[in-house]
Design a protein around this motif. Structure first.
Motif: not given
Length: 284
Positions: A248-250, A254-255, A261-265
């Motif tokens: 969902t985050y990526l 997309p940048e 950033k995404y591992l914390s989510v």
């Protein structure tokens, strides 16, 4: 706080007719999320490292184990470390020096006599090292020429009479039983055989363990704990939470290239999953 032992957590849970949650860890984010979720729920927890996870980490146990020990020692709740689904005797023998208080020795795919012999040898060695040992018994083959069924094969069920003989002859401290759950389920649609669980609980004098619990709905988990399950293993549910949150985050960013950033989510999604599962078990 210092590491506690799996044996003391499970034994206490069995005596109090409740269950301790045991989560399989693969990355440092898994470790941090499981401990944070347990702290949120104010409950003890077991961190589990499977042989498959060790294989993923280039066959090296110590890096992940040492990270788990370091995190556990700083946790605000009791944490135990368990080596899960071990088939390699070499890996089994690394457990005491890596901080593990318990192992699950998995010879369930072997014919009964070989399973028993291998498990008995593993239990003797583990007990000599001060380790608590769990084993697994699926459905023994032989009837009408049928082969043995792995504990998580469709239709596999543990026979209470055979289980009693296996526990007595192997000397294990806990038994994972086949009552309808399955590993790697991505939907929570499993229906458990509660009548069989009742008979197993009445027949055996060791704590009972439920593997493959990610696919078991809350109501079924609650009933399983009430029926005698004292340790509940969860793995896939954390990976579903982590992967879904990262996807969902990526998709929205997309940048993004900074993995923090995404591992914390993903980590926070696992924290919520852990707290929710422990909450279900606590209210059972």
């Amino acid at each position: 706080m210092p590491l506690v032992t799996t044996g003391e957590l499970v034994t206490r849970a069995a005596a109090e007719r409740c269950a301790v949650a045991a989560f399989n860890i693969i990355t440092l984010e898994h470790i941090e999320a499981v401990i944070a979720g347990a702290e949120s729920a104010e409950a003890p927890v077991v961190l589990q490292v499977s042989e498959n996870a060790v294989r993923f980490r280039y066959g090296r146990l110590l890096p992940l184990a040492r990270a788990a020990v370091a995190a556990a020692e700083r946790a605000a709740v009791p944490v135990a470390l368990h080596l899960d689904h071990v088939q390699s005797d070499d890996l089994l023998r690394q457990a005491p020096g890596a901080g593990f208080s318990s192992v699950m020795y998995d010879a369930a795919c072997l014919p009964y006599a070989q399973n028993l012999a291998a498990t008995r040898a593993a239990a003797d060695w583990a007990h000599a090292q001060g380790l608590w040992i769990e084993a697994e018994l699926g459905q023994i083959g032989g009837k009408d020429g049928q082969p043995a069924l792995d504990a998580h094969a469709p239709g596999a069920r543990t026979d209470p009479t055979q289980a009693r003989a296996f526990v007595t002859d192997s000397g294990v401290d806990a038994l994972a039983v086949a009552i309808g759950s399955a590993h790697a389920m991505t939907t929570r649609t499993a229906t458990l055989d509660h009548d069989r669980l009742k008979r197993l609980a009445a027949t055996l004098d060791v704590p009972l363990v439920l593997h493959g619990s990610s696919g078991v709905p809350d109501a079924e988990l609650t009933a399983a704990v009430a029926g005698g399950i004292a340790k509940v293993n969860i793995g896939t549910a954390l990976n579903i939470a982590m992967t879904g949150a990262i996807r969902t985050y990526l998709a929205a960013h997309p940048e993004a290239v900074d993995s923090r950033k995404y591992l914390s989510v993903g980590r926070e999604a696992m924290v919520r999953a852990v707290a929710g599962i422990i909450g279900t078990l606590t209210n059972a």
